[in-house]
Design a protein around this motif. Structure first.
Motif, PDB file in Angstrom:
ATOM      1  N   ARG A  60       0.824  -1.205   0.000  1.00 32.38           N
ATOM      2  CA  ARG A  60       0.000   0.000   0.000  1.00 32.38           C
ATOM      3  C   ARG A  60       0.866   1.267   0.000  1.00 32.38           C
ATOM      4  N   ALA A  61       1.964   1.242   0.748  1.00 33.77           N
ATOM      5  CA  ALA A  61       2.850   2.410   0.788  1.00 33.77           C
ATOM      6  C   ALA A  61       3.446   2.683  -0.585  1.00 33.77           C
ATOM      7  N   ALA A  62       3.922   1.623  -1.246  1.00 29.57           N
ATOM      8  CA  ALA A  62       4.465   1.787  -2.597  1.00 29.57           C
ATOM      9  C   ALA A  62       3.380   2.222  -3.567  1.00 29.57           C
ATOM     10  N   GLY A  63       2.186   1.654  -3.416  1.00 29.37           N
ATOM     11  CA  GLY A  63       1.079   2.000  -4.297  1.00 29.37           C
ATOM     12  C   GLY A  63       0.699   3.469  -4.207  1.00 29.37           C
ATOM     13  N   ARG A  64       0.699   4.015  -2.998  1.00 31.49           N
ATOM     14  CA  ARG A  64       0.369   5.437  -2.836  1.00 31.49           C
ATOM     15  C   ARG A  64       1.359   6.317  -3.582  1.00 31.49           C
ATOM     16  N   LYS A  65       2.638   5.982  -3.495  1.00 27.38           N
ATOM     17  CA  LYS A  65       3.645   6.766  -4.203  1.00 27.38           C
ATOM     18  C   LYS A  65       3.493   6.626  -5.712  1.00 27.38           C
ATOM     19  N   VAL A 125       0.771   5.967  -7.413  1.00 27.61           N
ATOM     20  CA  VAL A 125      -0.412   6.686  -7.874  1.00 27.61           C
ATOM     21  C   VAL A 125      -0.089   8.170  -8.079  1.00 27.61           C
ATOM     22  N   ARG A 126       0.663   8.764  -7.148  1.00 27.10           N
ATOM     23  CA  ARG A 126       1.047  10.170  -7.308  1.00 27.10           C
ATOM     24  C   ARG A 126       1.914  10.348  -8.554  1.00 27.10           C
ATOM     25  N   ASP A 127       2.841   9.421  -8.762  1.00 24.06           N
ATOM     26  CA  ASP A 127       3.698   9.506  -9.945  1.00 24.06           C
ATOM     27  C   ASP A 127       2.894   9.282 -11.225  1.00 24.06           C
ATOM     28  N   ALA A 134      10.422   6.231 -10.713  1.00 25.98           N
ATOM     29  CA  ALA A 134       9.258   5.862  -9.904  1.00 25.98           C
ATOM     30  C   ALA A 134       9.316   4.384  -9.521  1.00 25.98           C
ATOM     31  N   ASP A 135       9.715   3.553 -10.464  1.00 25.90           N
ATOM     32  CA  ASP A 135       9.847   2.116 -10.239  1.00 25.90           C
ATOM     33  C   ASP A 135      10.868   1.843  -9.143  1.00 25.90           C
ATOM     34  N   ALA A 187      -4.707   1.593  -8.927  1.00 25.97           N
ATOM     35  CA  ALA A 187      -5.609   2.346  -9.805  1.00 25.97           C
ATOM     36  C   ALA A 187      -7.060   1.926  -9.615  1.00 25.97           C
ATOM     37  N   LYS A 188      -7.278   0.650  -9.279  1.00 30.57           N
ATOM     38  CA  LYS A 188      -8.639   0.143  -9.082  1.00 30.57           C
ATOM     39  C   LYS A 188      -8.943  -0.128  -7.611  1.00 30.57           C
TER      40      LYS A 188
END
Length: 262
Positions: free
Chosen positions: A15-20, A22-24, A45-46, A122-123
């Motif tokens: 979730r932490a990586a996903g939040r970053k 999404v911003r990118d 970003a990767d 994203a979903k």
């Protein structure tokens, strides 16, 4: 949601990586029109997503080993356990502004995948499983599709690009499979292909040229959702870099069709 301490750590990291990411991802559309393009930005970003995951997992479990797409493997002080991580599966989709990509984290114990998390920010779909405990999407239990006829079934795969050696056999695979099915999808994220088989959205999936971080978490999801997962060729998925999976009704005819000509 209840799970082991390890699973909760994996979800926290995903979730932490996903939040970053999404911003990118919101910046990608603007970068598409620049002269330089979005490639360098997405690469950063990767890498940053992997660093976020690694920081959380290493802080909580400093003795575990590590296998990630963007960094060198590390053998942990505990040689029986390692994290297998793809911080951004579906990089090309991300690069082009397509909202179909995911974070994938698996835990391997003595060569066996015992926990897996795939997060589609994203979903807002979080797929997770632990060995012997079933597979879930968010808080809903997942089961593979019950379809039993190939002609009614949808399959997924990855299509090699450029001059990769997997391209000719994959084209032959498609020539055999397409006439016998309801269709084949190429969505560009192996982790999500496997998650979709576990969720019953696809009846089966196969691919040549996969890496451990592409499929480790998804393999467990499919098995815990009642499906079958095997190497397409050889005796080991990671060593052969091939995979085939499906629901219990479809797997045998599907695998026979693919293997008879592999």
């Amino acid at each position: 949601m209840q799970g082991s301490a390890n699973l909760n750590i994996m979800i926290k990291a995903a979730r932490a990586a996903g939040r970053k990411l999404v911003r990118d991802f919101r910046e990608v559309e603007n970068l598409q029109v620049s002269v330089k393009g979005a490639g360098d930005f997405v690469s950063r970003a990767d890498t940053a997503a992997e660093e976020t995951i690694r920081e959380i997992l290493t802080e909580e479990r400093p003795n575990y080993g590590w296998l990630g797409e963007e960094s060198e493997p590390v053998e942990g002080k505990d040689p029986t356990r390692r994290w297998i991580v793809d911080p951004l599966d579906g990089t090309t989709n991300f690069l082009h502004g397509l909202p179909h990509w995911a974070v994938s984290i698996a835990l391997e114990h003595k060569g066996d995948i015992v926990a897996g998390v795939i997060f589609d920010p994203a979903k807002d779909e979080l797929y997770w499983a632990e060995k012997g405990q079933g597979a879930f999407m968010n808080d809903m239990r997942m089961r593979v599709s019950a379809r039993s006829k190939m002609i009614e079934s949808i399959f997924a795969t990855g299509l090699p690009w450029g001059g990769r050696p997997e391209l000719p056999p994959t084209i032959r695979d498609l020539g055999r499979l397409l006439p016998a099915t309801a269709g084949v999808r190429r969505m560009g994220a192996a982790a999500l292909d496997l998650a979709y088989v576990a969720a019953g959205r696809y009846e089966g999936y196969w691919e040549r040229g996969v890496n451990p971080w592409d499929v480790a978490a998804g393999m467990l999801l499919v098995r815990e959702a009642g499906g079958f997962v095997e190497p397409l060729a050889g005796e080991d998925i990671f060593a052969s870099r091939t995979i085939i999976c499906g629901n219990g009704n479809i797997f045998d005819p599907f695998a026979k069709m693919m293997r008879d000509y592999s």
